[in-house]
Design an enzyme around this catalytic site. Structure first.
Site, PDB file in Angstrom:
ATOM      1  N   HIS A 162      -5.583  -0.243   9.367  1.00 48.73           N
ATOM      2  CA  HIS A 162      -4.890   0.038   8.108  1.00 48.73           C
ATOM      3  C   HIS A 162      -6.025   0.435   6.759  1.00 48.73           C
ATOM      4  CE1 HIS A 162      -1.101  -0.278   6.024  1.00 48.73           C
ATOM      5  NE2 HIS A 162      -1.084  -1.454   5.793  1.00 48.73           N
ATOM      6  N   ASN A 217      -0.542  -2.228  -0.097  1.00 48.24           N
ATOM      7  CA  ASN A 217       1.076  -2.093  -0.801  1.00 48.24           C
ATOM      8  C   ASN A 217       0.911  -1.843  -2.400  1.00 48.24           C
ATOM      9  OD1 ASN A 217       1.578  -2.177   2.178  1.00 48.24           O
ATOM     10  ND2 ASN A 217       2.773  -3.909   1.849  1.00 48.24           N
ATOM     11  N   ASP A 235      -4.230   5.525   6.136  1.00 47.65           N
ATOM     12  CA  ASP A 235      -3.925   5.584   7.709  1.00 47.65           C
ATOM     13  C   ASP A 235      -2.588   5.985   7.939  1.00 47.65           C
ATOM     14  OD1 ASP A 235      -2.881   3.048   6.194  1.00 47.65           O
ATOM     15  OD2 ASP A 235      -2.153   2.371   8.127  1.00 47.65           O
ATOM     16  N   ASN A 241       3.920   2.037   2.603  1.00 43.98           N
ATOM     17  CA  ASN A 241       4.142   1.275   1.609  1.00 43.98           C
ATOM     18  C   ASN A 241       2.975   1.428   0.479  1.00 43.98           C
ATOM     19  OD1 ASN A 241       6.483   0.136   2.383  1.00 43.98           O
ATOM     20  ND2 ASN A 241       5.265  -1.430   3.844  1.00 43.98           N
TER      21      ASN A 241
END
Length: 193
Positions: A32, A81, A105, A127
């Site tokens: 991530h 996020n 990513d 997100n």
């Protein structure tokens, strides 16, 4: 007329490349955080003197490094996020003439594949990009770093996958092939130093 140091900095910038990820060191080298990893690799390649990141005055959760007319922002002080909440206020301070690139990513690309998508392109369910789009609009490039996808589409499996660390062989691909591709794409689009 008196010109502030900040105004001079803003006028001299052409591009801001922002790497997004989860807070480090806890999530360092996780899939991530591929955007942060690539941002660091770009910085090393473009600034061989190893100029350090310094905290932004306006938001110490974000670190910056200026290389000529290019500003690198490393946004890992908040969760991915919430990237829009973290970086968009800083982008607004840079003015409207600066082009923005978000390095992130990408599950839909194989490990190591790199893709530069134009402003207005789909955020593909990411997100962090959704939060930036909600707060800033669509006027930013997306530099996607492929992390692959697990065979199982169960949300818990996918979450565990993106939060897991790159194995050494995948990390080697990112550090070599992906870096070369990212540099080539940014240079071709006129988005690098």
């Amino acid at each position: 007329m008196i010109t502030s140091k900040y105004t001079i900095l803003r006028r001299s910038l052409s591009t801001c490349i922002t790497g997004i990820g989860n807070p480090e060191p806890q999530y360092a080298m996780s899939r991530h955080n591929a955007g942060l990893l690539m941002l660091d690799l770009l910085k090393q390649q473009l600034q061989p003197e190893r100029k350090a990141y310094v905290p932004c005055n306006a938001n110490p959760k974000v670190k910056k490094c200026q290389i000529d007319r290019l500003l690198l922002l490393r946004a890992d002080g908040d969760y991915i996020n919430l990237s829009g909440r973290t970086v968009v206020p800083l982008w607004h301070k840079l003015g409207s003439n600066v082009k923005h690139v978000v390095v992130h990513d990408e599950l839909s690309l194989p490990v190591g594949k790199v893709q530069l998508r134009n402003p207005g392109a789909s955020v593909r369910g990411h997100n962090g990009l959704k939060d930036i789009k909600t707060r800033y609009g669509d006027a930013f490039y997306r530099l996607a770093i492929g992390i692959g996808r697990p065979d199982d589409r169960d949300p818990n499996v996918v979450a565990n996958y993106v939060l897991s660390r790159f194995p050494p062989h995948e990390l080697a691909v990112i550090e070599s092939d992906s870096l070369v591709l990212a540099l080539r794409l940014l240079q071709k689009a006129g988005l690098s130093a």
